[in-house]
Design a protein around this motif. Sequence first.
Motif, PDB file in Angstrom:
ATOM      1  N   LEU A   1     -28.375  -1.855 -23.477  1.00  0.00           N
ATOM      2  CA  LEU A   1     -26.905  -1.911 -23.423  1.00  0.00           C
ATOM      3  C   LEU A   1     -26.512  -3.209 -24.050  1.00  0.00           C
ATOM      4  O   LEU A   1     -25.213  -3.275 -24.695  1.00  0.00           O
ATOM      5  CB  LEU A   1     -26.488  -1.727 -22.034  1.00  0.00           C
ATOM      6  N   ARG A   2     -27.381  -4.359 -24.015  1.00  0.00           N
ATOM      7  CA  ARG A   2     -26.976  -5.884 -24.177  1.00  0.00           C
ATOM      8  C   ARG A   2     -26.783  -5.494 -25.872  1.00  0.00           C
ATOM      9  O   ARG A   2     -25.771  -6.088 -26.522  1.00  0.00           O
ATOM     10  CB  ARG A   2     -27.985  -6.668 -23.999  1.00  0.00           C
ATOM     11  N   SER A   3     -27.719  -4.845 -26.442  1.00  0.00           N
ATOM     12  CA  SER A   3     -27.494  -4.609 -27.909  1.00  0.00           C
ATOM     13  C   SER A   3     -26.432  -3.866 -28.596  1.00  0.00           C
ATOM     14  O   SER A   3     -25.712  -4.378 -29.592  1.00  0.00           O
ATOM     15  CB  SER A   3     -29.021  -4.099 -28.479  1.00  0.00           C
ATOM     16  N   ALA A   4     -25.985  -2.795 -27.854  1.00  0.00           N
ATOM     17  CA  ALA A   4     -24.950  -1.971 -28.292  1.00  0.00           C
ATOM     18  C   ALA A   4     -23.488  -2.623 -28.145  1.00  0.00           C
ATOM     19  O   ALA A   4     -22.924  -2.717 -28.835  1.00  0.00           O
ATOM     20  CB  ALA A   4     -25.036  -0.637 -27.418  1.00  0.00           C
TER      21      ALA A   4
ATOM     22  N   LYS B   1     -25.289   4.146 -31.634  1.00  0.00           N
ATOM     23  CA  LYS B   1     -25.085   5.511 -31.284  1.00  0.00           C
ATOM     24  C   LYS B   1     -26.662   6.028 -30.435  1.00  0.00           C
ATOM     25  O   LYS B   1     -26.284   6.905 -29.665  1.00  0.00           O
ATOM     26  CB  LYS B   1     -25.126   6.361 -32.722  1.00  0.00           C
ATOM     27  N   HIS B   2     -27.530   5.426 -30.949  1.00  0.00           N
ATOM     28  CA  HIS B   2     -28.910   5.826 -30.064  1.00  0.00           C
ATOM     29  C   HIS B   2     -29.154   5.195 -28.864  1.00  0.00           C
ATOM     30  O   HIS B   2     -29.600   5.847 -27.860  1.00  0.00           O
ATOM     31  CB  HIS B   2     -30.165   5.335 -30.979  1.00  0.00           C
ATOM     32  N   VAL B   3     -28.212   4.064 -28.400  1.00  0.00           N
ATOM     33  CA  VAL B   3     -28.381   3.370 -27.165  1.00  0.00           C
ATOM     34  C   VAL B   3     -27.521   4.290 -26.276  1.00  0.00           C
ATOM     35  O   VAL B   3     -27.938   4.691 -25.181  1.00  0.00           O
ATOM     36  CB  VAL B   3     -27.812   2.138 -27.228  1.00  0.00           C
ATOM     37  N   LEU B   4     -26.339   5.037 -26.729  1.00  0.00           N
ATOM     38  CA  LEU B   4     -25.488   5.904 -25.918  1.00  0.00           C
ATOM     39  C   LEU B   4     -26.249   7.177 -25.705  1.00  0.00           C
ATOM     40  O   LEU B   4     -26.118   7.647 -24.597  1.00  0.00           O
ATOM     41  CB  LEU B   4     -24.160   6.038 -26.680  1.00  0.00           C
TER      42      LEU B   4
ATOM     43  N   ASP C   1     -26.921   9.103 -22.205  1.00  0.00           N
ATOM     44  CA  ASP C   1     -26.119  10.046 -21.934  1.00  0.00           C
ATOM     45  C   ASP C   1     -24.822  10.167 -22.355  1.00  0.00           C
ATOM     46  O   ASP C   1     -23.734  10.746 -21.433  1.00  0.00           O
ATOM     47  CB  ASP C   1     -26.376  10.861 -20.430  1.00  0.00           C
ATOM     48  N   GLY C   2     -24.392   9.077 -23.285  1.00  0.00           N
ATOM     49  CA  GLY C   2     -23.291   8.559 -23.325  1.00  0.00           C
ATOM     50  C   GLY C   2     -22.887   8.912 -24.712  1.00  0.00           C
ATOM     51  O   GLY C   2     -23.407   9.761 -25.517  1.00  0.00           O
ATOM     52  N   GLU C   3     -21.705   8.677 -25.169  1.00  0.00           N
ATOM     53  CA  GLU C   3     -21.012   9.288 -26.449  1.00  0.00           C
ATOM     54  C   GLU C   3     -20.001   7.870 -26.904  1.00  0.00           C
ATOM     55  O   GLU C   3     -19.387   7.264 -26.031  1.00  0.00           O
ATOM     56  CB  GLU C   3     -20.337  10.525 -26.445  1.00  0.00           C
ATOM     57  N   LEU C   4     -19.728   8.087 -28.183  1.00  0.00           N
ATOM     58  CA  LEU C   4     -18.933   6.965 -28.688  1.00  0.00           C
ATOM     59  C   LEU C   4     -17.804   7.301 -29.210  1.00  0.00           C
ATOM     60  O   LEU C   4     -17.669   8.402 -30.054  1.00  0.00           O
ATOM     61  CB  LEU C   4     -19.915   6.122 -29.767  1.00  0.00           C
TER      62      LEU C   4
ATOM     63  N   ILE D   1     -14.665   2.849 -28.115  1.00  0.00           N
ATOM     64  CA  ILE D   1     -14.920   3.363 -26.510  1.00  0.00           C
ATOM     65  C   ILE D   1     -16.267   3.943 -26.284  1.00  0.00           C
ATOM     66  O   ILE D   1     -16.635   5.073 -26.868  1.00  0.00           O
ATOM     67  CB  ILE D   1     -13.368   4.004 -26.082  1.00  0.00           C
ATOM     68  N   CYS D   2     -17.102   3.413 -25.379  1.00  0.00           N
ATOM     69  CA  CYS D   2     -18.293   4.076 -25.032  1.00  0.00           C
ATOM     70  C   CYS D   2     -17.823   4.632 -23.400  1.00  0.00           C
ATOM     71  O   CYS D   2     -17.501   4.057 -22.629  1.00  0.00           O
ATOM     72  CB  CYS D   2     -19.339   3.004 -24.690  1.00  0.00           C
ATOM     73  N   HIS D   3     -18.352   6.042 -23.549  1.00  0.00           N
ATOM     74  CA  HIS D   3     -18.124   6.892 -22.449  1.00  0.00           C
ATOM     75  C   HIS D   3     -19.471   7.100 -21.825  1.00  0.00           C
ATOM     76  O   HIS D   3     -20.321   7.703 -22.521  1.00  0.00           O
ATOM     77  CB  HIS D   3     -17.470   8.136 -22.695  1.00  0.00           C
ATOM     78  N   PHE D   4     -19.695   7.122 -20.346  1.00  0.00           N
ATOM     79  CA  PHE D   4     -20.874   7.310 -19.805  1.00  0.00           C
ATOM     80  C   PHE D   4     -20.653   8.190 -18.692  1.00  0.00           C
ATOM     81  O   PHE D   4     -19.430   8.207 -17.984  1.00  0.00           O
ATOM     82  CB  PHE D   4     -21.580   6.170 -19.281  1.00  0.00           C
ATOM     83  N   PRO D   5     -21.387   9.122 -18.359  1.00  0.00           N
ATOM     84  CA  PRO D   5     -21.144  10.051 -17.169  1.00  0.00           C
ATOM     85  C   PRO D   5     -21.360   9.358 -15.947  1.00  0.00           C
ATOM     86  O   PRO D   5     -21.950   8.260 -15.701  1.00  0.00           O
ATOM     87  CB  PRO D   5     -22.379  10.816 -17.190  1.00  0.00           C
TER      88      PRO D   5
END
Length: 445
Positions: free
Chosen positions: A321-324, A398-401, A405-408, A421-425
Amino acid sequence: MKKNWQSHIHRIFISLAILVIIGLIAGSVSWVLVLGLGAYLVWTLIQAIKLHQWLYSPGNKTTPPESHGLWGDLFDGIHTLQKNHNSAQNRLKTMINRVQESANALNDAVIMTDARGAMEWWNKSATYYLGFVQRSDHGQPIYNLIRTPVFKTYFEQKNYDEPIELSSPAKPHITLRFRITLFGEDDRLIIAQDITRVHNLEQMRKDFVSNVSHELRTPLTVISGYLETLSGSSDALSPVWKRALNTMSDQTGRMEQLITDLLLLAKFETIDQRQTQKEISIHSLLTTIKSDAIALSGKQHHRINLTESTNGLFIGDENQLRSAFSNIIFNAVKYTPTEGNIDIHWWFDGDGVHLSVKDSGDGFDPIHIPRLTERFYRADPSRHKETGGSGLGLAIVKHVLRNHDGELEVKSNLGLGSEFICHFPKSRYIEHPPRSNTIRPQTDR
């Protein structure tokens, strides 16, 4: 010959009139009517027996029994309906056979199941790839034959937007991509495609990138060390050599950064998520990244605002997450003009938990958005030359998300800035008791 019902009624009345006349001549109308109606009843019973034998006997039903009058028309009508039914049934069988032959000609496995997963039909490729046996497996739940918890979960969730990839239960060296489509009353059409070659090529690509990156790192470290040594005694060099050393140092740094990103991307693609994810504080993570972004901004004096509308914990890999998040926020710093605005917002709602990074930069044409997360894709190559970008940052994001289980989501227009915007469940978020001091937007210039 077919007659209408009026003609049959007319014939009945004529028959009754003839019986009455015969009865008058014989001097006993009632007995003549009884005998005539009895004979008609016997004849009717005979015709009914003929109909029963014709309909229920296992013999030939193509030719109707011989008769006349009302029963003759009835036999002819049933025979016509029977021929029409057989013709429609034959057309339907022909169509089903053609569909099955077409499905059997496919190289992909095709399976049909009911809503409970009981297998109703499959083609020859399904027999080859999955090892199904017609006699014993018909009617069996498919997840009893494909014994993988991932497949059963995928089958039951009814969310088939993305396929899954699994090894064949009958031939483990074959990799299959499963797609499921709902039809009818929650029946399933399952298609399994052999992607072994693509899977192997992808694995070869990953291995190649990882190995080459490792092999290049050592000579680059040596070159960088000698350049640093030479730069230490640059006072004795001519301006031409100083400029050459500075250029080589810059390009060596870019190559080292590229190799670092490649290795990081390869690591995120193969890492075991179950061993690295834990409860982390996004507040601490974003605060640290914000401080790094202010240092990166330097003399450009960007206004970087951090707003947190929630203070709960997040389940994930902190390093990933820090990298993303760093990639997204540092990109905003790089591509935002001097004294521009960068707004970072972290919040939770009914759809999940989200991170938004919005800048006041030049933005880019929305036509580039679908390809932004591809490796080395650049919406504006000239900007990357100025900032030294490797073209791998958003691929890492993209790979981190995906690992979380997230999407960009990306929004941008020329001259109007960009928003990532990073969306997570919601399952990734853990409610946390509020801190004594209320979180307020943080602004630095």
